[in-house]
Enzyme design. Structure first.
Site, mmCIF file in Angstrom:
data_model
loop_
_atom_site.group_PDB
_atom_site.id
_atom_site.type_symbol
_atom_site.label_atom_id
_atom_site.label_comp_id
_atom_site.label_asym_id
_atom_site.label_seq_id
_atom_site.Cartn_x
_atom_site.Cartn_y
_atom_site.Cartn_z
ATOM 1 N N CYS A 293 4.937 39.142 39.535
ATOM 2 C CA CYS A 293 4.732 39.364 38.101
ATOM 3 C C CYS A 293 4.524 38.021 37.399
ATOM 4 O O CYS A 293 5.436 37.178 37.397
ATOM 5 C CB CYS A 293 5.923 40.109 37.515
ATOM 6 S SG CYS A 293 5.836 40.345 35.732
ATOM 7 N N CYS B 134 7.062 37.398 34.536
ATOM 8 C CA CYS B 134 8.390 37.070 35.052
ATOM 9 C C CYS B 134 8.459 35.592 35.456
ATOM 10 O O CYS B 134 9.487 34.923 35.230
ATOM 11 C CB CYS B 134 8.723 37.963 36.239
ATOM 12 S SG CYS B 134 8.736 39.734 35.857
#
Length: 349
Positions: free
Chosen positions: A64, A67
């Site tokens: 991600c 993230c």
């Protein structure tokens, strides 16, 4: 002189030996130690630690990009955790799908705040300053907590965690078939479909066996008695229905009879009223006749006097005076009788 010349040799040999020993050591051991992470990884085995104290959790995935952008901010926030008196953790949803199901994580990254087992969703940015203000200013108090079936500690979320963990294992198995073994994806899908059907049939068989083991069969005579009891109950219900219908019919007949009796009584009352009216009319007629007769009797002497004065015979005048009231009485009585007949004819039908 000899001693002075030989003195540096042992020192040089010692330096060479130390250099050789240092070169022979593993380069990984000589490298600087990695910086210690202050973020505690959370798994399915230690996640209950967040039920006590104050925690901030981050759900992320290695692939991600969002993230990865918040990793440095999250590490800085974790370093200041001691001053803020808060613990900081992180959950890898790829490795721990059960925890992502328990918290019902649908977007990444996801942040949660926990205070003595009460969980709240943090929807702000993952920047250190915002996270610090969220804890210092206690902004979490204005956020609605996850209560009831939404709480991660509830039975519903425990079942959700089990489903997510099973789905994670299936996904890992699919990757093992397609990546490690090189099996085509459609073969993997066929395998999972067949396995699902077989597992469903097996579970149905298990349920049937369990029901047969725990259900006690009835003997033959008991089953016959139960059938007879059911028949008797059905017959009794049919009789009750028939009785209810008969009672309804009887009540309807009684109501009809009562209505007929009421009609007859009304007719009798009307007849009695007619008779009373007839009697009153007869009395009135009789009184009228007597009055006429009295008037005639009073006029008789007057007429006799007039006849005697005019030279008319008295017998003739008396006969005429008697004939006049009699004819008037007969006409009145005939009219009264005709009226009664017409009234009876109208009331008769």
């Amino acid at each position: 002189m000899a001693g002075g010349r030989c003195g540096p040799l042992p020192a040089a040999l010692l330096a060479v030996w130390v250099a050789a020993a240092a070169a022979a050591v593993d380069p990984e051991q000589t490298a600087l130690p990695a910086e210690r992470s202050w973020v505690q990884p959370m798994t399915a085995s230690n996640w209950t630690l967040v039920m006590e104290g104050e925690w901030m959790l981050k759900f992320y995935a290695p692939w991600c990009p969002s993230c990865q952008q918040t990793d440095s901010e999250w590490e800085t926030f974790a370093k200041n955790g001691e001053t803020l008196q808060i613990s900081v953790g992180k959950v890898d949803v790829i490795q721990e799908p059960g925890l992502s199901g328990r918290f019902f994580v649908t977007t990444l990254p996801a942040f949660f705040h926990a205070k003595d087992g009460i969980f709240r969703r943090y929807r702000g940015p993952g920047i250190f300053e915002d996270l610090q203000n969220y804890i210092v200013e206690k902004k979490w108090q204005s956020v609605e907590p996850l209560t009831g079936w939404k709480s991660p500690a509830s039975l519903t979320m425990s079942g959700m965690a089990g489903l997510f963990s099973i789905s994670g294992k299936i996904w890992h198995l699919h990757n093992y078939f397609t990546v490690t073994l090189g099996i085509p994806a459609w073969c993997s899908y066929v395998f999972f479909v067949v396995a699902t059907l077989v597992f469903g049939l097996f579970m149905g068989l298990v349920l049937v066996v369990i029901s047969e083991c725990f259900s006690v069969p009835l003997p033959g005579h008991l089953s016959e008695r139960s059938e007879q009891n059911q028949r008797s109950v059905e017959a009794h219900r049919a009789e009750q229905l028939q009785d209810a219908e008969e009672e309804k019919d009887d009540s309807n007949e009684e109501e009809n009879k009562d209505s007929l009796v009421d009609d007859e009584e009304e007719k009798e009352d009307l007849g009695e009223e007619d008779e009373v009216e007839e009697e009153e009319e007869e009395d009135n007629l009789a009184a009228g006749g007597e009055e006429e007769r009295s008037d005639a009797n009073e006029q008789g002497p007057l007429m006799e006097d007039s006849v005697s004065r005019e030279g008319v015979e008295p017998d003739e005048t008396e006969g005429d005076a008697l004939e006049q009231p009699c004819s008037a009485d007969t006409e009145v009585t005939e009219d009264a009788l005709r009226q009664r007949k017409t009234q009876h004819a109208d009331k008769g039908p």
